[in-house]
Design a protein around this motif. Sequence first.
Motif, PDB file in Angstrom:
ATOM      1  N   ALA A   1      -0.587   6.796  -8.333  1.00 21.73           N
ATOM      2  CA  ALA A   1      -1.601   5.988  -7.653  1.00 21.73           C
ATOM      3  C   ALA A   1      -2.991   6.551  -7.878  1.00 21.73           C
TER       4      ALA A   1
ATOM      5  N   PHE B   1      -6.547   4.738  -9.621  1.00 21.80           N
ATOM      6  CA  PHE B   1      -7.865   4.681  -8.979  1.00 21.80           C
ATOM      7  C   PHE B   1      -8.892   5.506  -9.754  1.00 21.80           C
TER       8      PHE B   1
ATOM      9  N   GLY C   1      -4.549   7.732  -2.969  1.00 21.03           N
ATOM     10  CA  GLY C   1      -3.204   8.003  -3.469  1.00 21.03           C
ATOM     11  C   GLY C   1      -2.292   8.509  -2.363  1.00 21.03           C
TER      12      GLY C   1
ATOM     13  N   VAL D   1      -1.423   5.627  -0.136  1.00 29.51           N
ATOM     14  CA  VAL D   1      -0.444   4.757  -0.797  1.00 29.51           C
ATOM     15  C   VAL D   1       0.974   5.318  -0.683  1.00 29.51           C
TER      16      VAL D   1
ATOM     17  N   THR E   1      -1.885  -1.971  -5.331  1.00 28.71           N
ATOM     18  CA  THR E   1      -2.559  -0.921  -6.099  1.00 28.71           C
ATOM     19  C   THR E   1      -2.853  -1.393  -7.512  1.00 28.71           C
TER      20      THR E   1
ATOM     21  N   THR F   1      -6.853  -2.344  -8.560  1.00 27.90           N
ATOM     22  CA  THR F   1      -7.500  -1.508  -9.578  1.00 27.90           C
ATOM     23  C   THR F   1      -7.720  -2.284 -10.870  1.00 27.90           C
TER      24      THR F   1
END
Length: 307
Positions: free
Chosen positions: A106, A110, A149, A152, A203, A207
């Motif tokens: 994750a 990002f 992250g 998530v 996610t 992104t």
Amino acid sequence: MKNHSAITFILLGLTDDPHLQVFLSVFLFLTYIFTVAGNLIIVLLTLVDSHLKTPMYFFLRHFSILEIVFTTVCVPRFLYSLTTGDRRVTYNACIIQLFFVILFGAAEFFLLTAMSYDRYVAICKPLHYTTIMSDRVCTILVLLCWLIGLIVVLPPISRAVQLDFCNSYLVDHFGCDPSSLLKIVCSDTQFVEQIILVVAVLTLIFTLVCVIVSYIYIIRTILRLPSAQQRKKAFSTCSSHMIVVSITYGSCIFIYMKPAKEGVAMNKVVSLLNTSVIPLMNPFIYSLWNKQVKQAFKNSVKNMAFL
């Protein structure tokens, strides 16, 4: 509830063919060594070379660190299983591996988004680049990548540790894969599967949309440049990142979009590529397509030879 700490899973791996296992062992060992070495060179170059003290290479350094730790979480354990034949893994070790795989995965998405924003500011707002992308802003963006992250990974992991497993602890994978683990759970997994799907899709989509929007503005700005030389130079600063983004998102989209009939075998192969080959490719992509990185590497080699 069962005592989860007493559970030991058996990883079935990729194949039972001894010849193929030898090939996989050599292949994974070489890819892991080159992945760590290549990304470590990127990290060191961005630390010591004065020409690479820009936000672009600051993000690249952290991306390389992510690649190192991500592949280290997965590959050495699989190598150990291949070389020793010991496919056992404790429940705690499995949960820890899951936690870090999701966290690093994750954070990587990002961080790629932050890198695309950096390229957007550099090309679309060049006069304000140093002001907008200050050291403080870059540090905050990297910390946010790690924090998001962590946000998530917590919902699926917190729910996963509450699941109860059946008497069979055979995991049809070479690592602690979420989908393979859910197949041997006795509890109702519908809610956990929904959480995993929602977190993964959000996610990925969030992104990806940010990256696409950034590059729409970047391409539009580049096409408006008066000379072909300026357009070529602008494209060259984005080419490496665009290739890495395409490979990273392409592999993940393939996992979620592939037909269900292709099953576990294809999932294993794609997971193997994601954890070994793709982290190896990234440092070479950035070095082959980036003149500054190549020049910094040549200068470092010359300095070492001189010393």
